[in-house]
Design a protein around this motif. Structure first.
Motif, PDB file in Angstrom:
ATOM      1  N   PRO A  29       2.796  -1.372  -9.170  1.00  0.00           N
ATOM      2  CA  PRO A  29       3.528  -1.071  -8.108  1.00  0.00           C
ATOM      3  C   PRO A  29       2.377  -0.370  -6.987  1.00  0.00           C
ATOM      4  O   PRO A  29       2.756  -0.383  -5.714  1.00  0.00           O
ATOM      5  N   LEU A  30       1.603   0.578  -7.456  1.00  0.00           N
ATOM      6  CA  LEU A  30       0.684   1.203  -6.731  1.00  0.00           C
ATOM      7  C   LEU A  30      -0.420   0.304  -6.155  1.00  0.00           C
ATOM      8  O   LEU A  30      -0.529   0.415  -4.729  1.00  0.00           O
ATOM      9  N   PHE A  31      -1.010  -0.667  -6.764  1.00  0.00           N
ATOM     10  CA  PHE A  31      -1.632  -1.772  -6.101  1.00  0.00           C
ATOM     11  C   PHE A  31      -0.915  -2.524  -5.009  1.00  0.00           C
ATOM     12  O   PHE A  31      -1.294  -2.801  -3.994  1.00  0.00           O
ATOM     13  N   ALA A  32       0.597  -2.724  -5.224  1.00  0.00           N
ATOM     14  CA  ALA A  32       1.258  -3.442  -4.162  1.00  0.00           C
ATOM     15  C   ALA A  32       1.392  -2.512  -2.969  1.00  0.00           C
ATOM     16  O   ALA A  32       1.216  -3.014  -1.890  1.00  0.00           O
ATOM     17  N   VAL A  33       1.366  -1.134  -3.227  1.00  0.00           N
ATOM     18  CA  VAL A  33       1.583  -0.250  -2.089  1.00  0.00           C
ATOM     19  C   VAL A  33       0.016  -0.416  -1.352  1.00  0.00           C
ATOM     20  O   VAL A  33       0.366  -0.553  -0.151  1.00  0.00           O
ATOM     21  N   ALA A  34      -1.063  -0.307  -1.996  1.00  0.00           N
ATOM     22  CA  ALA A  34      -2.274  -0.304  -1.295  1.00  0.00           C
ATOM     23  C   ALA A  34      -2.417  -1.337  -0.377  1.00  0.00           C
ATOM     24  O   ALA A  34      -2.875  -1.479   0.742  1.00  0.00           O
ATOM     25  N   TRP A  35      -2.217  -2.714  -1.126  1.00  0.00           N
ATOM     26  CA  TRP A  35      -2.301  -3.740  -0.428  1.00  0.00           C
ATOM     27  C   TRP A  35      -1.464  -4.237   0.765  1.00  0.00           C
ATOM     28  O   TRP A  35      -1.858  -4.626   1.631  1.00  0.00           O
ATOM     29  N   GLY A  36      -0.290  -3.733   0.488  1.00  0.00           N
ATOM     30  CA  GLY A  36       0.848  -3.766   1.599  1.00  0.00           C
ATOM     31  C   GLY A  36       0.483  -3.011   2.743  1.00  0.00           C
ATOM     32  O   GLY A  36       0.771  -3.590   3.906  1.00  0.00           O
TER      33      GLY A  36
END
Length: 66
Positions: A29-36
């Motif tokens: 989820p944190l990777f998704a936030v960073a890339w998002g």
């Protein structure tokens, strides 16, 4: 000045999300936030560029009619 502020904000948010992913039990989820955040930043730059191109095209059309 506004693009620089948006860039630094994007950089800060993605950095914090990546650091948080290091210690997280489920980092995805944190990777998704960073890339998002980066995707939203790039899309905002593209939208601004499209508006500028449309404005330039309109000015050229007006000048051609004169």
């Amino acid at each position: 000045m506004w693009p620089i502020i948006k860039f630094l904000g994007t950089l800060f948010i993605s950095f914090i999300a990546m650091i948080g992913a290091l210690g997280a039990e489920n980092p995805f989820p944190l990777f998704a936030v960073a890339w998002g955040v980066w995707i939203l930043y790039i899309l905002s730059l593209r939208a601004k560029r499209k508006k500028e191109l449309d404005r330039e095209r309109l000015i050229r059309e007006i000048l051609d009619k004169l």
